[in-house]
Design a protein around this motif. Structure first.
Motif, PDB file in Angstrom:
ATOM      1  N   ALA A 172       0.838  -1.200   0.000  1.00 47.31           N
ATOM      2  CA  ALA A 172       0.000   0.000   0.000  1.00 47.31           C
ATOM      3  C   ALA A 172       0.866   1.241   0.000  1.00 47.31           C
ATOM      4  CB  ALA A 172      -0.910  -0.008   1.226  1.00 47.31           C
ATOM      5  N   ASP A 173       0.550   2.184  -0.888  1.00 50.46           N
ATOM      6  CA  ASP A 173       1.278   3.452  -0.959  1.00 50.46           C
ATOM      7  C   ASP A 173       0.458   4.531  -0.257  1.00 50.46           C
ATOM      8  OD1 ASP A 173       3.244   2.215  -2.448  1.00 50.46           O
ATOM      9  OD2 ASP A 173       2.258   2.669  -4.358  1.00 50.46           O
ATOM     10  N   SER A 174       0.430   4.480   1.052  1.00 54.25           N
ATOM     11  CA  SER A 174      -0.344   5.439   1.842  1.00 54.25           C
ATOM     12  C   SER A 174       0.230   5.474   3.250  1.00 54.25           C
ATOM     13  CB  SER A 174      -1.820   5.023   1.880  1.00 54.25           C
ATOM     14  OG  SER A 174      -1.974   3.812   2.602  1.00 54.25           O
ATOM     15  N   PRO A 175      -0.206   6.437   4.063  1.00 53.58           N
ATOM     16  CA  PRO A 175       0.265   6.463   5.457  1.00 53.58           C
ATOM     17  C   PRO A 175      -0.083   5.197   6.233  1.00 53.58           C
ATOM     18  CG  PRO A 175      -0.745   8.553   4.864  1.00 53.58           C
ATOM     19  CD  PRO A 175      -1.008   7.624   3.723  1.00 53.58           C
ATOM     20  N   LEU A 176      -1.062   4.435   5.747  1.00 56.79           N
ATOM     21  CA  LEU A 176      -1.458   3.203   6.429  1.00 56.79           C
ATOM     22  C   LEU A 176      -0.656   1.990   5.971  1.00 56.79           C
ATOM     23  CD1 LEU A 176      -5.363   3.584   6.397  1.00 56.79           C
ATOM     24  CD2 LEU A 176      -3.778   4.046   8.281  1.00 56.79           C
ATOM     25  N   ALA A 177       0.361   2.217   5.131  1.00 51.29           N
ATOM     26  CA  ALA A 177       1.141   1.086   4.613  1.00 51.29           C
ATOM     27  C   ALA A 177       1.749   0.222   5.719  1.00 51.29           C
ATOM     28  CB  ALA A 177       2.235   1.615   3.679  1.00 51.29           C
ATOM     29  N   PRO A 178       2.324   0.802   6.784  1.00 53.42           N
ATOM     30  CA  PRO A 178       2.856  -0.061   7.852  1.00 53.42           C
ATOM     31  C   PRO A 178       1.779  -0.932   8.511  1.00 53.42           C
ATOM     32  CG  PRO A 178       3.745   2.158   8.043  1.00 53.42           C
ATOM     33  CD  PRO A 178       2.648   2.222   7.035  1.00 53.42           C
ATOM     34  N   VAL A 179       0.588  -0.365   8.657  1.00 50.28           N
ATOM     35  CA  VAL A 179      -0.508  -1.125   9.270  1.00 50.28           C
ATOM     36  C   VAL A 179      -0.920  -2.272   8.363  1.00 50.28           C
ATOM     37  CG1 VAL A 179      -2.885  -1.002  10.131  1.00 50.28           C
ATOM     38  CG2 VAL A 179      -1.304   0.913  10.516  1.00 50.28           C
ATOM     39  N   VAL A 180      -1.038  -1.993   7.072  1.00 51.34           N
ATOM     40  CA  VAL A 180      -1.441  -3.035   6.122  1.00 51.34           C
ATOM     41  C   VAL A 180      -0.389  -4.140   6.069  1.00 51.34           C
ATOM     42  CG1 VAL A 180      -1.933  -3.519   3.689  1.00 51.34           C
ATOM     43  CG2 VAL A 180      -2.822  -1.435   4.758  1.00 51.34           C
ATOM     44  N   ASP A 181       0.889  -3.755   6.046  1.00 51.80           N
ATOM     45  CA  ASP A 181       1.956  -4.766   6.024  1.00 51.80           C
ATOM     46  C   ASP A 181       1.928  -5.623   7.292  1.00 51.80           C
ATOM     47  OD1 ASP A 181       2.778  -3.830   3.568  1.00 51.80           O
ATOM     48  OD2 ASP A 181       4.304  -2.471   4.404  1.00 51.80           O
ATOM     49  N   ALA A 182       1.624  -4.985   8.429  1.00 45.58           N
ATOM     50  CA  ALA A 182       1.537  -5.757   9.673  1.00 45.58           C
ATOM     51  C   ALA A 182       0.369  -6.743   9.628  1.00 45.58           C
ATOM     52  CB  ALA A 182       1.385  -4.808  10.859  1.00 45.58           C
ATOM     53  N   LEU A 183      -0.725  -6.311   9.036  1.00 48.75           N
ATOM     54  CA  LEU A 183      -1.885  -7.211   8.913  1.00 48.75           C
ATOM     55  C   LEU A 183      -1.585  -8.363   7.957  1.00 48.75           C
ATOM     56  CD1 LEU A 183      -4.823  -4.616   8.762  1.00 48.75           C
ATOM     57  CD2 LEU A 183      -4.122  -6.036  10.699  1.00 48.75           C
ATOM     58  N   TYR A 184      -0.849  -8.071   6.895  1.00 46.83           N
ATOM     59  CA  TYR A 184      -0.468  -9.136   5.964  1.00 46.83           C
ATOM     60  C   TYR A 184       0.384 -10.201   6.659  1.00 46.83           C
ATOM     61  CZ  TYR A 184      -2.072  -6.681   1.742  1.00 46.83           C
ATOM     62  OH  TYR A 184      -2.838  -6.088   0.774  1.00 46.83           O
ATOM     63  N   GLY A 185       1.163  -9.779   7.633  1.00 47.98           N
ATOM     64  CA  GLY A 185       2.066 -10.706   8.306  1.00 47.98           C
ATOM     65  C   GLY A 185       1.383 -11.619   9.322  1.00 47.98           C
ATOM     66  N   LEU A 186       0.127 -11.370   9.628  1.00 45.29           N
ATOM     67  CA  LEU A 186      -0.588 -12.198  10.595  1.00 45.29           C
ATOM     68  C   LEU A 186      -1.090 -13.491   9.945  1.00 45.29           C
ATOM     69  CD1 LEU A 186      -2.737  -9.467  12.414  1.00 45.29           C
ATOM     70  CD2 LEU A 186      -0.630 -10.559  13.233  1.00 45.29           C
ATOM     71  N   PRO A 187      -1.258 -14.558  10.708  1.00 44.34           N
ATOM     72  CA  PRO A 187      -1.814 -15.793  10.145  1.00 44.34           C
ATOM     73  C   PRO A 187      -3.267 -15.583   9.746  1.00 44.34           C
ATOM     74  CG  PRO A 187      -1.572 -15.967  12.521  1.00 44.34           C
ATOM     75  CD  PRO A 187      -0.885 -14.698  12.119  1.00 44.34           C
ATOM     76  N   PRO A 188      -3.748 -16.284   8.732  1.00 44.12           N
ATOM     77  CA  PRO A 188      -5.132 -16.080   8.250  1.00 44.12           C
ATOM     78  C   PRO A 188      -6.188 -16.245   9.333  1.00 44.12           C
ATOM     79  CG  PRO A 188      -3.880 -17.394   6.680  1.00 44.12           C
ATOM     80  CD  PRO A 188      -3.014 -17.247   7.895  1.00 44.12           C
ATOM     81  N   LEU A 189      -5.983 -17.185  10.242  1.00 49.08           N
ATOM     82  CA  LEU A 189      -6.982 -17.400  11.289  1.00 49.08           C
ATOM     83  C   LEU A 189      -7.129 -16.198  12.218  1.00 49.08           C
ATOM     84  CD1 LEU A 189      -6.435 -21.134  12.325  1.00 49.08           C
ATOM     85  CD2 LEU A 189      -8.323 -20.142  10.994  1.00 49.08           C
ATOM     86  N   ALA A 190      -6.122 -15.341  12.254  1.00 55.50           N
ATOM     87  CA  ALA A 190      -6.216 -14.137  13.088  1.00 55.50           C
ATOM     88  C   ALA A 190      -7.284 -13.182  12.570  1.00 55.50           C
ATOM     89  CB  ALA A 190      -4.860 -13.432  13.136  1.00 55.50           C
ATOM     90  N   GLY A 191      -7.681 -13.359  11.326  1.00 51.25           N
ATOM     91  CA  GLY A 191      -8.743 -12.516  10.774  1.00 51.25           C
ATOM     92  C   GLY A 191     -10.080 -12.713  11.457  1.00 51.25           C
ATOM     93  N   LEU A 192     -10.244 -13.823  12.167  1.00 50.28           N
ATOM     94  CA  LEU A 192     -11.502 -14.063  12.878  1.00 50.28           C
ATOM     95  C   LEU A 192     -11.614 -13.240  14.157  1.00 50.28           C
ATOM     96  CD1 LEU A 192     -11.688 -17.958  12.578  1.00 50.28           C
ATOM     97  CD2 LEU A 192     -12.896 -16.265  11.192  1.00 50.28           C
ATOM     98  N   VAL A 193     -10.487 -12.764  14.665  1.00 47.49           N
ATOM     99  CA  VAL A 193     -10.495 -12.097  15.968  1.00 47.49           C
ATOM    100  C   VAL A 193     -11.243 -10.760  15.946  1.00 47.49           C
ATOM    101  CG1 VAL A 193      -9.055 -11.119  17.782  1.00 47.49           C
ATOM    102  CG2 VAL A 193      -8.396 -13.274  16.678  1.00 47.49           C
ATOM    103  N   PRO A 194     -10.955  -9.820  15.010  1.00 50.10           N
ATOM    104  CA  PRO A 194     -11.642  -8.523  15.071  1.00 50.10           C
ATOM    105  C   PRO A 194     -13.171  -8.618  14.963  1.00 50.10           C
ATOM    106  CG  PRO A 194      -9.694  -8.375  13.680  1.00 50.10           C
ATOM    107  CD  PRO A 194      -9.901  -9.824  13.957  1.00 50.10           C
ATOM    108  N   PRO A 195     -13.735  -9.335  13.960  1.00 56.69           N
ATOM    109  CA  PRO A 195     -15.202  -9.393  13.905  1.00 56.69           C
ATOM    110  C   PRO A 195     -15.819 -10.071  15.122  1.00 56.69           C
ATOM    111  CG  PRO A 195     -14.223 -10.142  11.836  1.00 56.69           C
ATOM    112  CD  PRO A 195     -13.124 -10.055  12.829  1.00 56.69           C
TER     113      PRO A 195
END
Length: 218
Positions: free
Chosen positions: A179-202
């Protein structure tokens, strides 16, 4: 002639007695009118009269929007209803496609995948419409609260944002883009998480919606 007068008086007295006996006199008519008024008044103030204020999930959305004084909740009500409808359509089409692709395959893992697909759609749609149903029910019972509505509206927006975060986390590595935006570090950190971690926020936000609704009921 005097006898005729007496007879007439007797006839009049008999008619008056008949009127009083059959209940057709003015007093009875007034009593009936008062009874009808009382019946109407009871129907208007019956606590069960609001049970049919809306019919089902579809009727709860416009009812909640009209009843609530919170613009934050009203904004989410429109967004949440549209997203719930969109997700329902997408998952319905997905089920149709999945059934078409696996129609010739007998049971086993394919049956499980169909059921799991429907289950995931259910888990997405229910938290989207839950704030609408909770607010509609509270106003129907005459316990409307602007703070309650605004809190559930904010959590509704939070659940929508959590779905986006879950999608970012679950993106396969071959489809990830920088991502080419100020949120790029956040997006990269999210990419680095395991897929199952996506269940946690919802899951966390959905649980918060349920806890808020439960706490305000007490």
């Amino acid at each position: 002639m005097a006898g005729d007068g007496s007879a007439a008086d007797g006839t009049a007295d008999g008619a008056s007695a008949a009127d009083a006996g059959d209940g057709s006199g003015p007093g009875t008519a007034s009593g009936e009118a008062e009874s009808a008024y009382d019946a109407d008044g009871a129907a208007a103030t019956d606590p069960d009269a609001d049970d049919d204020a809306y019919g089902g999930v579809l009727g709860a959305v416009p009812y909640a929007v009209r009843a609530s004084d919170s613009w934050l909740f009203r904004g989410y009500a429109v967004l949440g209803a549209l997203l719930a409808l969109l997700v329902t359509l997408l998952f319905s089409l997905g089920v149709v496609v999945l059934l078409g692709e696996t129609s010739g395959v007998a049971g086993g893992s394919f049956t499980f995948s169909r059921a799991f697909f429907v289950f995931v759609g259910f888990l997405v749609v229910v938290p989207l419409v839950a704030p609408l149903l909770f607010v509609a029910r509270r106003h129907r019972r005459g316990r409307g609260d602007a703070r309650y509505d605004a809190t559930l509206g904010a959590l509704g927006f939070g659940f929508v944002a959590s779905l986006y975060v879950a999608l970012v986390i679950s993106v396969p590595p071959e489809l990830q883009q920088s991502a080419d935006s100020p949120l790029a570090p956040v997006v990269d950190a999210l990419y680095g998480l395991p897929p199952l971690a996506g269940l946690v926020p919802p899951t966390a936000v959905a649980l918060a919606i349920w806890l808020v609704a439960r706490r305000w009921r007490q």
